[in-house]
Write a protein that holds these residues in place. Structure first.
Motif, short mmCIF file in Angstrom:
data_model
loop_
_atom_site.label_atom_id
_atom_site.label_comp_id
_atom_site.label_asym_id
_atom_site.label_seq_id
_atom_site.Cartn_x
_atom_site.Cartn_y
_atom_site.Cartn_z
N CYS A 567 11.30 -24.34 -70.55
CA CYS A 567 10.75 -22.99 -70.55
C CYS A 567 11.10 -22.25 -69.26
CB CYS A 567 9.24 -23.05 -70.74
SG CYS A 567 8.70 -23.60 -72.38
N THR A 568 11.05 -22.97 -68.14
CA THR A 568 11.42 -22.38 -66.85
C THR A 568 12.88 -21.94 -66.85
OG1 THR A 568 9.75 -23.65 -65.65
CG2 THR A 568 11.65 -22.87 -64.39
N TYR A 569 13.73 -22.74 -67.48
CA TYR A 569 15.15 -22.42 -67.57
C TYR A 569 15.36 -21.09 -68.28
CZ TYR A 569 20.03 -22.95 -69.18
OH TYR A 569 21.37 -22.77 -69.45
N PHE A 570 14.65 -20.88 -69.39
CA PHE A 570 14.81 -19.63 -70.14
C PHE A 570 14.08 -18.47 -69.47
CE2 PHE A 570 15.72 -22.64 -73.67
CZ PHE A 570 16.99 -22.17 -73.95
N ALA A 571 12.95 -18.77 -68.83
CA ALA A 571 12.21 -17.70 -68.14
C ALA A 571 12.97 -17.21 -66.91
CB ALA A 571 10.83 -18.20 -67.74
N ASP A 572 13.76 -18.10 -66.33
CA ASP A 572 14.48 -17.81 -65.08
C ASP A 572 13.49 -17.34 -64.03
OD1 ASP A 572 16.71 -17.86 -63.53
OD2 ASP A 572 17.38 -15.83 -64.06
N SER A 573 12.35 -18.03 -63.98
CA SER A 573 11.28 -17.68 -63.07
C SER A 573 10.45 -18.94 -62.83
CB SER A 573 10.42 -16.57 -63.70
OG SER A 573 9.36 -16.21 -62.84
N LYS A 574 9.46 -18.85 -61.97
CA LYS A 574 8.63 -20.00 -61.66
C LYS A 574 7.23 -19.85 -62.26
CE LYS A 574 10.91 -21.28 -57.34
NZ LYS A 574 10.77 -21.40 -55.86
N VAL A 683 10.25 -29.09 -58.08
CA VAL A 683 8.90 -29.21 -57.51
C VAL A 683 7.92 -28.36 -58.32
CG1 VAL A 683 7.47 -28.67 -55.51
CG2 VAL A 683 9.69 -29.79 -55.20
N ASN A 684 8.32 -27.14 -58.69
CA ASN A 684 7.44 -26.25 -59.46
C ASN A 684 7.09 -26.85 -60.82
OD1 ASN A 684 7.54 -23.57 -61.54
ND2 ASN A 684 6.21 -23.40 -59.74
N THR A 685 8.08 -27.42 -61.50
CA THR A 685 7.83 -28.06 -62.80
C THR A 685 6.87 -29.24 -62.65
OG1 THR A 685 9.98 -27.41 -63.70
CG2 THR A 685 8.91 -29.33 -64.69
N THR A 686 7.07 -30.04 -61.61
CA THR A 686 6.21 -31.19 -61.37
C THR A 686 4.78 -30.75 -61.10
OG1 THR A 686 8.11 -32.39 -60.46
CG2 THR A 686 5.93 -33.29 -60.02
N LYS A 687 4.62 -29.73 -60.27
CA LYS A 687 3.27 -29.20 -59.99
C LYS A 687 2.63 -28.64 -61.25
CE LYS A 687 3.80 -28.03 -55.07
NZ LYS A 687 3.81 -26.93 -54.07
N ALA A 688 3.43 -28.02 -62.11
CA ALA A 688 2.89 -27.46 -63.35
C ALA A 688 2.35 -28.56 -64.26
CB ALA A 688 3.96 -26.65 -64.07
N SER A 689 3.03 -29.71 -64.28
CA SER A 689 2.54 -30.82 -65.11
C SER A 689 1.23 -31.38 -64.55
CB SER A 689 3.61 -31.93 -65.19
OG SER A 689 3.77 -32.60 -63.96
N PHE A 690 1.11 -31.43 -63.24
CA PHE A 690 -0.16 -31.86 -62.63
C PHE A 690 -1.27 -30.84 -62.95
CE2 PHE A 690 2.35 -33.91 -58.87
CZ PHE A 690 2.78 -34.92 -59.71
N ALA A 691 -0.90 -29.56 -62.87
CA ALA A 691 -1.88 -28.50 -63.11
C ALA A 691 -2.40 -28.54 -64.55
CB ALA A 691 -1.27 -27.13 -62.81
N ALA A 692 -1.55 -28.95 -65.49
CA ALA A 692 -1.98 -29.04 -66.88
C ALA A 692 -3.12 -30.04 -67.03
CB ALA A 692 -0.80 -29.44 -67.76
#
Length: 704
Positions: A567-574, A683-692
């Motif tokens: 999703c981050t890849y398509f959003a091209d954002s964090k 790092v952002n993706t990893t933090k997002a998984s923790f946040a979930a």
């Protein structure tokens, strides 16, 4: 060291040269002196290996259905690749091992170097066994006698389930190795024992031990004999230790019993049970599971958590100890059961023609003279002056089915494969022409020619290996996830920022041809999008390690991170905020049915549906992207449909991006340039998984 393995694809039984296993916490490294060949069990494995594909399929109809389901969703070629990958993984033979403790892992206090022990280790010169599957051998019990410990425990567990009392009449059907031991243990328990077998030699041994043993081939009707022996009452219980596909055995066993008699199955027989046989006399039937309570329980076997003796009197380890005590006090005499003693190097004397073997118990003798090594040279290769030289830590299913086939296509320079046991890495090294197999991953980190380390071990070891590799000055590729918690991630960030190497995580979906085609169609104008990613992940039993939050991190951190990255890849954002809702009532446990909402800096809104309760007949992965009155729908990485675009519809073989990912990684390592995925995105993706997970626990949006 040398180890006996069964090649399930070719059918060969091989004495393989492999590295000595590395010592793990909670385990014991044993230098083998004797092992016992379990002819019944091992014959089945050897014969299965020798069977052709059709014969294998007939023996495992449940697996055939799984294969057909996978063909429907993933296509024929990926399914065949998966099947052949399984068959290419050899099976270590043997589970009755005796030897001396050579080393003990952290947390093991009940064993010391030099102790003589029995365990369920394989036929190998060295074995690494968890402490709850190891028992000390009493003085006065020889290594040969102690080799019967595990076999004896199988019979003993059947007896414990039958729960015989002093004076009862018990029938043992099948006087093979387990049957003879079972009958003698029953006799020691004060039971009157009847044994049936069609082998005259086994019947003679049983009779010599004071067991009433009968060969039905001589004309005796088994049911009528039991009726006569018990004055018409019938046997109090029957233990079936035979191996036979016939349904006649279970029927006869019921007919032998008195009213409310008991039948326990230890062997392998046909189980087309007649209701009338069991109904009229209210006979109970139970299947015995191996050595006793604790078997197949990861908490007990792998983590060393014992059951309190006040609640579980006889665990598998305590059954081991009971058999060794019986050998010590003479109530169990296994010496008459030994048919032959064979040196390990002459193993084929036993395995060459197991189908016609008349042996009762075959003992393998180990005469170790060579110094054990942790690294074995498999293929002679030179890596001098080359870049992109790879060392792989982990030789599990992902390495076998995905990583190595792709690296082979790319002609990658793989110098090492490491596995803690040494066998799987050696098998893979031979199959793919890798230079070295090792059980000591430090060999890779110390090697000056290796500049890229690929980590594919269990999730709880990822952060440790990443940190050690970065500190060794080598680039890292780690299969997802990067870390299981914030503390691990923080340390990785600190070490990475001090290094001058690259770090990549296996978020391969963004490299899939259809994903890249979708990205091209959407353009690079950074317009907010709506994204729906659905993963029909499939059910995994709760006891599998992925669900263990300390080992696998659960399926959201361990697997759903793939789709957060996509999703981050398509959003091209964090991602800036995360909210997750899930089925289930305990947020501290692993969840595999959840919906994750992702809010991005540029206004993109994404939903990741990670479900384990869907049909296997439905596509495993689906992606929808909505932007500027246009829609893209990707189905299982095989089809792309476009709406509002000029063209773009496409079909292809399933490709999840692994080849493109590894090609980009190897090229980056050889030629330099930016990492294939920016570190801050990882790092952002990893933090997002923790946040979930945190969102589920707290019931609110979590900002990153």
């Amino acid at each position: 060291m040398k180890q006996i393995i069964q090649d399930l694809k070719k059918g060969d039984t091989i004495l393989e040269e492999v590295p000595v296993p590395s010592v793990k916490a909670g385990a014991v490294l044993i230098k083998t002196t004797r092992t016992l060949v379990s002819l019944g069990t091992e014959r089945m494995l050897v014969e299965f290996g020798k069977a052709n594909f059709i014969q294998k399929a007939k023996q495992q109809p449940d697996k055939v259905k799984m294969v057909l389901d996978k063909v429907k969703t993933d296509g024929l070629k990926p399914t065949l690749d998966s099947v052949f990958n399984k068959l290419n993984q050899p099976l270590p033979l043997g589970y009755c091992n005796v030897g001396e403790v050579a080393a003990v892992g952290k947390g093991v206090t009940e064993f010391a170097i030099g102790d003589r022990v029995a365990s369920n280790g394989n036929h190998a010169e060295y074995v690494l066994v968890p402490k709850n599957l190891v028992a000390k051998i009493p003085d006065g019990v020889t290594d040969e006698e102690a080799a019967f410990t595990v076999i004896g425990s199988i019979g003993l567990q059947g007896i414990r389930l039958l729960n015989p009392t002093f004076g009862e009449t018990i029938v043992v059907v099948g006087l093979g190795l387990i049957g003879l031991v079972t009958a003698e243990l029953l006799k020691a328990n004060g039971c009157k024992v009847i044994g049936f077998d069609y082998d005259a030699e086994k019947v003679a041994i049983a009779n010599a031990k004071g067991i009433t043993a009968i060969n039905p081939a001589e004309g005796t009707d088994q049911v009528k004999f039991v009726e006569s022996f018990t004055n018409g009452t019938g046997a109090d219980g029957v233990i079936i230790t035979a191996s036979n596909k016939s349904n006649e055995i279970i029927s006869q066993s019921a007919k032998m019993c008195r009213k409310r008699g008991r039948v326990v199955l230890v062997g392998v027989i046909g189980l087309d049970i007649s209701r009338a046989d069991f109904y009229e006399k209210e006979i109970s039937f139970q299947v015995s599971c191996s050595y006793g309570p604790g078997r197949y329980d990861e908490q007990y076997e792998q983590k060393g958590n014992d059951y309190p003796i006040g609640f579980v009197r006889w665990t598998e380890k305590r059954n081991f100890e009971a058999i060794l005590n019986a050998l010590s006090n003479g109530s169990l005499d296994v010496k008459p059961l030994i048919t032959e003693r064979i040196s390990l190097k002459d193993y084929n004397t036993i395995y060459g023609d197991m189908g016609n073997s008349k042996s009762i118990a075959s003992i393998l003798v180990y005469d170790q003279t060579e110094t054990p090594v942790t690294t074995v040279k498999v293929t002679e290769k030179s890596f001098k002056g080359q870049k992109g030289v790879v060392g792989i830590i982990g030789a599990g299913n992902f390495t076998s089915s995905t990583l190595m086939p792709q690296l082979k296509k790319l002609n990658a320079n793989v110098k090492y494969i490491a596995s803690s046991g040494g066998l799987s890495s050696t098998t893979m090294a031979k199959r793919y022409g890798v230079a070295n197999s090792t059980s000591d991953y430090q060999e890779i980190l110390k090697d000056s020619e290796t500049d890229l380390v690929m980590i594919t071990t269990k999730h709880n070891s990822h952060a440790k290996f990443v940190i050690e590799t970065l500190k060794a000055g080598k680039s890292v590729f780690v299969e997802k996830p990067l870390a299981l918690n914030q503390d691990e991630l923080t340390e990785i960030i600190e070490v990475y920022n001090k290094s001058n190497v690259s770090l990549s995580v296996g978020f391969n979906r963004r490299f899939a041809p259809l994903a890249q085609q979708m990205k091209k169609l959407l353009g690079n104008d950074n317009t907010p999008k709506n994204i729906i990613a659905t993963m029909n992940a499939g059910y995994i039993p709760k006891e599998v390690w992925v669900h263990d939050m300390e080992v696998g991190g659960g399926r959201i951190i361990g697997e759903a991170c793939h789709y957060i990255d996509l999703c981050t890849y398509f959003a091209d954002s964090k991602v800036v905020a995360v909210c997750m809702n899930a089925m289930g009532t305990n947020p501290d446990e692993s969840t595999d049915n959840a919906s994750i909402l992702l809010k991005y800096e540029n206004g993109t809104n994404a939903v990741v549906n990670y479900f384990a309760n869907g049909s296997k007949g439905y596509s495993k992965e689906r992606l929808e992207v909505y932007s500027q009155e246009r829609t893209l729908i990707m189905d299982n990485w095989r089809r792309l449909k476009t709406y509002g675009f000029k063209g773009g519809n496409s079909k292809s073989k399933q490709d999840k991006g692994h080849h493109n990912q590894f090609e980009a990684l190897i090229n980056q390592q050889k030629n330099g340039g930016a990492p294939i995925i920016p570190f801050d995105v990882i790092v952002n993706t990893t933090k997002a998984s923790f946040a979930a997970i945190e969102s589920l626990k707290e019931g609110k949006w979590i900002e990153i």
